[in-house]
Every structure is written in C-alpha cells, then in structure tokens.
Design an enzyme around this catalytic site. Structure first.
Site, short mmCIF file in Angstrom:
data_model
loop_
_atom_site.label_atom_id
_atom_site.label_comp_id
_atom_site.label_asym_id
_atom_site.label_seq_id
_atom_site.Cartn_x
_atom_site.Cartn_y
_atom_site.Cartn_z
N TYR A 28 -4.48 -9.43 5.39
CA TYR A 28 -3.75 -9.63 4.15
C TYR A 28 -4.48 -8.94 3.00
O TYR A 28 -5.69 -9.09 2.84
CB TYR A 28 -3.62 -11.12 3.87
CG TYR A 28 -2.81 -11.46 2.64
CD1 TYR A 28 -1.57 -10.87 2.41
CD2 TYR A 28 -3.29 -12.40 1.73
CE1 TYR A 28 -0.84 -11.19 1.28
CE2 TYR A 28 -2.55 -12.73 0.60
CZ TYR A 28 -1.33 -12.12 0.39
OH TYR A 28 -0.60 -12.44 -0.73
N ASP A 82 11.99 11.15 -11.98
CA ASP A 82 11.83 9.72 -11.76
C ASP A 82 12.46 9.44 -10.39
O ASP A 82 13.67 9.52 -10.22
CB ASP A 82 12.55 8.94 -12.85
CG ASP A 82 12.39 7.43 -12.69
OD1 ASP A 82 11.97 6.98 -11.61
OD2 ASP A 82 12.72 6.70 -13.65
N LYS A 108 2.85 -1.65 1.14
CA LYS A 108 1.98 -0.74 1.87
C LYS A 108 2.22 -0.79 3.38
O LYS A 108 2.18 0.24 4.07
CB LYS A 108 0.51 -1.04 1.55
CG LYS A 108 0.17 -0.88 0.07
CD LYS A 108 0.60 0.48 -0.48
CE LYS A 108 0.27 0.63 -1.95
NZ LYS A 108 0.69 1.94 -2.50
#
Length: 302
Positions: A165, A72, A175
């Site tokens: 956008y 994780d 991102k």
C-alpha cells in the site's frame, strides 16, 4: 541508439520525468511533441515555472526536434487537435507514445479513505487515470495503423510496489491502474506489432524534489542528511535513457506486457545516469527499505 526520422509524443513533458524522457528521445534523433498545460503565456493550476516551450528547446538542443503543444489531456478536443496536428505535420506517423500525465499530487491526502476529501480524491483519479485513457483512445489508432511502435505507460513502482500500500487509496489506485494499463494493452496491441510496457523511475530527483530537499542537482547529496533514502535517487534523464533504449531496440517486443524500471533496463542495455552510475532503486527498496538489509551500503545499488 538512433531514432532518426521517428516521431514521439511525450505527454506531461513540462518537467520531471516527462522532460527527461523528451530530451533523451531528442538526443537519439527523434522529433518529439511535448505536451502539457504550462506555457510561457499561461501556467497550469500547479503554478510551477517550467514550460513545454523550454522542454521543446532542450529536445532540439540535444539533437532532435522539439515541438511544444499546449494540451490539456482531460480535454478530448485538445487531444483530438494533437492527433490532427500529427496527421498534418507527420503524415500521421507516430512511433512512440509516452503517456506521462499526472498532476495529481495537489489532490492527494495521506490519510485513510474515509477521511480523505472525496472531491480531491476523485479529481486525482481524473487527472492521473482519465487523462491516460483519453490519450490512448485518441492516439493509439496512429500507431496501430503503422503496425509498429512503442507505448510506455509511466507509473510509480513496479510489481514489487504493487503488492504494498502506498499510503493513500486514491494515489495507490491510480498508479496500480497505470501499471495494469501498460501490461494489459499487450493483448490488444501485440497483433498490430505495437509493444506496450509500464515503466517506473526510481527515487526521482525532479525539480520539485530538489526544491523539497533544498538542494540543486550539483549539491543533491546534501539531501541525504535529511532522508537517507535520497542516496538512491536518480535524475529524470535516467528514465529518459530507458525509454530511448526501448524505442531503439528492434527486439523490444520481448518486453511487451511487462512492468519495468529504469534500473532494470539500465542493467540490460548498459546505459547510465548522468553521473555514470546505475541506480537500482527497485532492488534497493525491496532488499533494504522493505527487506532485512537495513545496514546495506547504497553504493552496492548504484
């Protein structure tokens, strides 16, 4: 392209682009540590059936050596344990780090910032960005110590998309940040001979995307009737071949600090997707989706 003797880590390698990149690194001869939370014993919160063990087996079948590591990447102890395992099993050798954790789609709402559930948005940032920072902080010393290697930050969209956008502030922020990570690491890693890039797939035909369109890899073209943009889609192995080509290039430093796409690298290195085509999704979206060539033939971009 040969990566015989080289060691790679592909984070988030359970499925999608992560799996495709792990397989292609294996096909080039690398030992690939495949990390993720979905194992045969326990599924991640996403609840999907793909596992890191399956990916590792596919790496080995492709010609490399796959090593599944349950990790994780939000858990610093898990990531430190991964580093310790590489120290123990590979004498600390790490040549390629592909930073591909995400798992944030479940938290994204496509609505204005003030209407978005704040806790979900912040969780997406933690899943999508904090995981990368924790991983880089822990594993980069292995590459720096060897004075060489490659770091690939997997993002969504190249610089053309970063001027537009993406429809959700939290998704967009993650991102864009990942793209900047891949580019700005150049300043810190160049002095150590390590190449850093940001890399995006095009319209990815992941397992989840195929299910969304109700098709298989063999029948994927049937999905074009539902969404014509699906015609420019690519398999996860395409971006995998992009990473393998970069890793095998002795002159890869020329790309350092750039935001790249699988299609751009395919044209440069000459590799193809599994069907022999070379999808150029970034150029297609720039000229057709965002541009004025609305009636363009998608074949011109494959």
């Amino acid at each position: 392209m040969t990566l015989d003797g080289q060691v790679a880590v592909v984070t988030g390698g359970t499925r999608g682009a992560g799996r495709g990149m792990a397989i292609e690194l294996g096909a080039a001869g690398a030992t690939v540590y495949v990390t993720g939370r979905s194992t045969r014993r326990e599924r991640s919160p996403l609840g999907r059936r793909e596992t890191i063990e399956e990916t590792a087996e596919l790496v080995t079948e492709a010609g490399g050596r796959g090593v599944a590591v349950r990790c994780d990447h939000m858990d610093r102890q898990d990531v430190r344990a991964l580093a310790a395992r590489i120290e123990d099993e590979q004498d600390g050798r790490l040549d390629i780090l592909v930073d591909d954790t995400w798992g944030g789609d479940q938290w994204i709402e496509w609505k204005p910032l003030w209407e978005h559930d704040l806790d979900k948005g912040l969780q997406a940032v933690r899943n999508g960005l904090e995981t990368h920072l924790i991983t880089l902080h822990t594993l980069l010393p292995l590459l720096v110590r060897r004075r060489g290697g490659l770091v690939v930050e997997i993002t969504d969209g190249d610089d053309m998309f970063n001027d537009r956008y993406r429809g959700s502030m939290f998704f967009d922020m993650v991102k864009v940040a990942l793209t900047r990570l891949g580019k700005m690491l150049k300043d810190e890693l160049d002095p150590h001979g390590v190449t850093s890039v940001a890399l995006t797939p095009g319209f990815l035909r992941s397992e989840e995307m195929l299910e969304h369109f109700g098709v298989t890899e063999e029948t994927w073209r049937d999905g074009i009737a539902k969404d014509r943009w699906f015609a420019i889609s690519e398999t996860p192995r395409y971006i995998g071949r992009a990473v393998a080509a970069l890793a095998a290039d002795p002159d890869r430093a020329r790309w350092s600090g750039q935001a790249l796409s699988s299609g751009v690298l395919a044209k440069h290195y000459g590799f193809t997707d599994l069907d022999g085509s070379q999808p150029e999704a970034s150029r297609y979206f720039a000229e057709v989706y965002f541009g004025d060539k609305k009636d363009a033939d998608v074949a011109d971009y494959r």
